[in-house]
Scaffold this active site. Structure first.
Site, short mmCIF file in Angstrom:
data_model
loop_
_atom_site.label_atom_id
_atom_site.label_comp_id
_atom_site.label_asym_id
_atom_site.label_seq_id
_atom_site.Cartn_x
_atom_site.Cartn_y
_atom_site.Cartn_z
N TYR A 1 0.78 -1.37 0.03
CA TYR A 1 -0.09 0.06 -0.02
C TYR A 1 0.93 1.16 -0.08
CZ TYR A 1 0.68 0.83 5.16
OH TYR A 1 1.14 1.08 6.19
N CYS A 2 0.26 2.36 -0.32
CA CYS A 2 0.74 3.62 -0.55
C CYS A 2 -0.12 4.55 0.10
CB CYS A 2 1.48 3.96 -1.67
SG CYS A 2 0.05 4.09 -3.20
N ARG A 3 -0.08 5.76 -0.36
CA ARG A 3 -0.97 6.99 -0.15
C ARG A 3 -2.68 6.51 -0.79
NH1 ARG A 3 -2.91 11.51 -2.22
NH2 ARG A 3 -3.62 12.98 -0.76
N ILE B 1 -3.75 4.14 1.89
CA ILE B 1 -4.11 4.26 3.44
C ILE B 1 -5.13 5.37 3.49
CG2 ILE B 1 -2.33 6.22 3.69
CD1 ILE B 1 -1.74 4.57 6.53
#
Length: 107
Positions: free
Chosen positions: A63-65, A92
């Site tokens: 995951y990232c932003r 996220i």
């Protein structure tokens, strides 16, 4: 094609204590703002040299932003022979919007 998982499904899998590794590929500055509990911190640009830290024999959720960089990271890992990688759809941001836990990074 990259397989994806949504926040609610991931939360349920984690609650069911399924063997899932979370990998946060955001920058240290982004991670300082909070992360999903128990995630491995592995900035995207370091994936090629730290790939050995990512197991091939269990499900790995990247995951990232927002889910865009992690989608690219999943595609890269799949090209390297990783068949059990999943992108957290919406990153996220989506996780937080669902009221799911975010913690301060350790250290």
């Amino acid at each position: 094609m990259v397989n994806e998982i949504d926040s609610e499904s991931l939360s349920q899998r984690l609650a069911d204590t399924e063997d899932v590794l979370l990998v946060d590929i955001r920058t240290p500055a982004e991670i300082a703002q909070g992360m999903i509990p128990d995630a491995l911190q592995l900035p995207m640009h370091l994936i090629p040299i730290r790939m050995s830290e990512i197991p091939k024999d269990r499900d790995v959720v990247i995951y990232c932003r927002s889910g865009a960089r992690s989608y690219q990271a999943c595609a890269y890992l799949m090209q390297q022979g990783y068949g059990r990688v999943l992108n957290l759809r919406g990153g996220i941001i989506a996780w937080a919007r669902h009221g799911l836990p975010i913690v301060a990074p350790e250290g």
